[in-house]
Design a protein around this motif. Structure first.
Motif, PDB file in Angstrom:
ATOM      1  N   GLY A  76      -4.402  19.867  -8.924  1.00  0.00           N
ATOM      2  CA  GLY A  76      -3.559  19.236  -7.926  1.00  0.00           C
ATOM      3  C   GLY A  76      -3.062  17.872  -8.353  1.00  0.00           C
ATOM      4  N   MET A  77      -1.962  17.474  -7.756  1.00  0.00           N
ATOM      5  CA  MET A  77      -1.441  16.136  -7.964  1.00  0.00           C
ATOM      6  C   MET A  77      -0.982  15.613  -6.616  1.00  0.00           C
ATOM      7  SD  MET A  77       1.752  14.639 -10.079  1.00  0.00           S
ATOM      8  CE  MET A  77       2.876  14.380  -8.725  1.00  0.00           C
ATOM      9  N   HIS A  78      -1.371  14.403  -6.302  1.00  0.00           N
ATOM     10  CA  HIS A  78      -0.969  13.774  -5.057  1.00  0.00           C
ATOM     11  C   HIS A  78      -0.143  12.548  -5.414  1.00  0.00           C
ATOM     12  CE1 HIS A  78      -3.788  16.551  -3.373  1.00  0.00           C
ATOM     13  NE2 HIS A  78      -4.697  16.087  -4.209  1.00  0.00           N
ATOM     14  N   PHE A  79       0.929  12.346  -4.711  1.00  0.00           N
ATOM     15  CA  PHE A  79       1.918  11.358  -5.071  1.00  0.00           C
ATOM     16  C   PHE A  79       2.351  10.600  -3.820  1.00  0.00           C
ATOM     17  CE2 PHE A  79       6.472  10.447  -5.710  1.00  0.00           C
ATOM     18  CZ  PHE A  79       6.418   9.756  -6.909  1.00  0.00           C
ATOM     19  N   ILE A  80       2.319   9.275  -3.877  1.00  0.00           N
ATOM     20  CA  ILE A  80       2.796   8.453  -2.769  1.00  0.00           C
ATOM     21  C   ILE A  80       3.962   7.614  -3.284  1.00  0.00           C
ATOM     22  CG2 ILE A  80       2.249   6.687  -1.054  1.00  0.00           C
ATOM     23  CD1 ILE A  80      -0.684   7.430  -1.328  1.00  0.00           C
ATOM     24  N   PRO A  81       5.174   7.915  -2.833  1.00  0.00           N
ATOM     25  CA  PRO A  81       6.322   7.123  -3.292  1.00  0.00           C
ATOM     26  C   PRO A  81       6.293   5.702  -2.740  1.00  0.00           C
ATOM     27  CG  PRO A  81       7.008   8.800  -1.709  1.00  0.00           C
ATOM     28  CD  PRO A  81       5.546   8.993  -1.941  1.00  0.00           C
ATOM     29  N   ASN A  82       6.836   4.767  -3.505  1.00  0.00           N
ATOM     30  CA  ASN A  82       6.936   3.360  -3.132  1.00  0.00           C
ATOM     31  C   ASN A  82       5.608   2.793  -2.626  1.00  0.00           C
ATOM     32  OD1 ASN A  82       8.221   0.904  -2.895  1.00  0.00           O
ATOM     33  ND2 ASN A  82       8.855   1.281  -0.805  1.00  0.00           N
ATOM     34  N   PHE A  83       4.550   3.107  -3.321  1.00  0.00           N
ATOM     35  CA  PHE A  83       3.199   2.756  -2.893  1.00  0.00           C
ATOM     36  C   PHE A  83       2.976   1.253  -2.766  1.00  0.00           C
ATOM     37  CE2 PHE A  83      -1.257   1.815  -4.120  1.00  0.00           C
ATOM     38  CZ  PHE A  83      -1.858   2.292  -2.968  1.00  0.00           C
ATOM     39  N   GLN A  84       3.301   0.508  -3.825  1.00  0.00           N
ATOM     40  CA  GLN A  84       3.022  -0.932  -3.789  1.00  0.00           C
ATOM     41  C   GLN A  84       3.818  -1.641  -2.704  1.00  0.00           C
ATOM     42  OE1 GLN A  84       1.252  -2.361  -7.954  1.00  0.00           O
ATOM     43  NE2 GLN A  84       3.429  -2.417  -7.876  1.00  0.00           N
ATOM     44  N   GLY A  85       5.001  -1.129  -2.398  1.00  0.00           N
ATOM     45  CA  GLY A  85       5.802  -1.725  -1.335  1.00  0.00           C
ATOM     46  C   GLY A  85       5.266  -1.404   0.050  1.00  0.00           C
ATOM     47  N   SER A  86       4.493  -0.325   0.162  1.00  0.00           N
ATOM     48  CA  SER A  86       3.980   0.069   1.474  1.00  0.00           C
ATOM     49  C   SER A  86       2.562  -0.426   1.731  1.00  0.00           C
ATOM     50  CB  SER A  86       4.021   1.593   1.619  1.00  0.00           C
ATOM     51  OG  SER A  86       3.155   2.200   0.688  1.00  0.00           O
ATOM     52  N   SER A  87       1.925  -0.988   0.741  1.00  0.00           N
ATOM     53  CA  SER A  87       0.575  -1.522   0.897  1.00  0.00           C
ATOM     54  C   SER A  87       0.619  -3.035   0.706  1.00  0.00           C
ATOM     55  CB  SER A  87      -0.370  -0.910  -0.149  1.00  0.00           C
ATOM     56  OG  SER A  87      -1.576  -1.638  -0.210  1.00  0.00           O
ATOM     57  N   GLN A  88       0.402  -3.773   1.753  1.00  0.00           N
ATOM     58  CA  GLN A  88       0.448  -5.235   1.681  1.00  0.00           C
ATOM     59  C   GLN A  88      -0.571  -5.760   0.671  1.00  0.00           C
ATOM     60  OE1 GLN A  88       2.713  -7.310   3.061  1.00  0.00           O
ATOM     61  NE2 GLN A  88       1.743  -8.902   1.837  1.00  0.00           N
ATOM     62  N   TYR A  89      -1.750  -5.134   0.624  1.00  0.00           N
ATOM     63  CA  TYR A  89      -2.778  -5.592  -0.307  1.00  0.00           C
ATOM     64  C   TYR A  89      -2.330  -5.382  -1.756  1.00  0.00           C
ATOM     65  CZ  TYR A  89      -7.298  -6.754  -2.235  1.00  0.00           C
ATOM     66  OH  TYR A  89      -8.299  -7.371  -2.949  1.00  0.00           O
ATOM     67  N   PHE A  90      -1.827  -4.192  -2.079  1.00  0.00           N
ATOM     68  CA  PHE A  90      -1.350  -3.942  -3.440  1.00  0.00           C
ATOM     69  C   PHE A  90      -0.163  -4.843  -3.779  1.00  0.00           C
ATOM     70  CE2 PHE A  90      -4.116  -0.446  -4.062  1.00  0.00           C
ATOM     71  CZ  PHE A  90      -4.112  -0.196  -5.425  1.00  0.00           C
ATOM     72  N   TYR A  91       0.711  -5.043  -2.799  1.00  0.00           N
ATOM     73  CA  TYR A  91       1.883  -5.881  -3.033  1.00  0.00           C
ATOM     74  C   TYR A  91       1.471  -7.296  -3.440  1.00  0.00           C
ATOM     75  CZ  TYR A  91       6.179  -8.459  -2.242  1.00  0.00           C
ATOM     76  OH  TYR A  91       7.266  -9.278  -2.408  1.00  0.00           O
ATOM     77  N   SER A  92       0.572  -7.890  -2.679  1.00  0.00           N
ATOM     78  CA  SER A  92       0.191  -9.278  -2.970  1.00  0.00           C
ATOM     79  C   SER A  92      -0.775  -9.383  -4.145  1.00  0.00           C
ATOM     80  CB  SER A  92      -0.398  -9.946  -1.733  1.00  0.00           C
ATOM     81  OG  SER A  92      -1.610  -9.334  -1.365  1.00  0.00           O
ATOM     82  N   GLN A  93      -1.785  -8.510  -4.193  1.00  0.00           N
ATOM     83  CA  GLN A  93      -2.858  -8.635  -5.187  1.00  0.00           C
ATOM     84  C   GLN A  93      -2.520  -8.056  -6.562  1.00  0.00           C
ATOM     85  OE1 GLN A  93      -5.899 -10.312  -4.623  1.00  0.00           O
ATOM     86  NE2 GLN A  93      -4.664 -10.978  -2.889  1.00  0.00           N
ATOM     87  N   LEU A  94      -1.600  -7.115  -6.616  1.00  0.00           N
ATOM     88  CA  LEU A  94      -1.260  -6.508  -7.901  1.00  0.00           C
ATOM     89  C   LEU A  94       0.175  -6.847  -8.309  1.00  0.00           C
ATOM     90  CD1 LEU A  94      -2.369  -4.727 -10.183  1.00  0.00           C
ATOM     91  CD2 LEU A  94      -1.427  -2.769  -8.978  1.00  0.00           C
TER      92      LEU A  94
END
Length: 181
Positions: free
Chosen positions: A68-86
């Motif tokens: 299986g493969m799971h895919f979340i488009p525009n992930f960093q833009g939709s996660s405030q934590y990933f956006y700021s921390q990464l």
């Protein structure tokens, strides 16, 4: 080539030019020690929770699934934590070194491979300069496949890269493990 994150950010313009030249020639550079263990744990927790929400399935069940493969488009833009921390703290400073003072951000996806990945393929086939960042938060487990780079394959205009593209089976059904016919 490997370079420590802090060493890269603290390097002189002439040193940065050497790193950029390597990247432009071979199409990759490995940046190490960019994420502390504590930040990595928090990013991993956010990633796992996002995958669980997106798939409506528990992480423990996903890890055991094969094929299986799971895919979340525009992930960093939709996660405030990933956006700021990464994205803001780590990716953007590196992108400025390799991509210029004002790099354009085109989005970032999250992928979770359980049991397989795509065979070798070209993500983009363009002459427009671009950077792609792969961030691995794993430290003690391995799910999915390794990320492999064919050095120099980013030069879509030269004969070497054209021959690689002609040998690709992807995006069609692959008849070999490598993805080449």
């Amino acid at each position: 080539m490997k370079i420590d994150f802090k060493k890269l950010l603290g390097s002189s313009k002439s040193e940065q030019k050497k790193f950029k030249n390597f990247y432009e020639t071979f199409g990759y550079i490995e940046i190490t020690n960019a994420i502390s263990k504590s930040r990595s744990k928090k990013l991993r927790k956010e990633y796992i929770e996002s995958i669980e929400r997106h798939t409506n399935s528990k992480w423990s069940k996903l890890k055991k699934a094969s094929g299986g493969m799971h895919f979340i488009p525009n992930f960093q833009g939709s996660s405030q934590y990933f956006y700021s921390q990464l994205l803001c703290d780590i990716v953007h400073p590196v992108a400025k070194i390799f991509g210029g003072k004002k790099p354009a951000y085109l989005g970032s996806d999250a992928s979770c491979f359980t049991g397989f990945s795509f065979n070798w393929h070209r993500d983009w086939n363009t002459r427009i300069p671009q950077l792609k960042f792969n961030v691995y938060l794993e430290d003690d487990i391995r799910i999915g496949g390794d990320h492999l780079v064919v050095p120099g394959s980013q030069h879509t205009f030269d004969q070497y890269s054209k021959m690689l593209s002609m040998g690709l089976e992807w995006p069609y059904k692959c008849n070999s493990e490598s993805g080449f016919d």
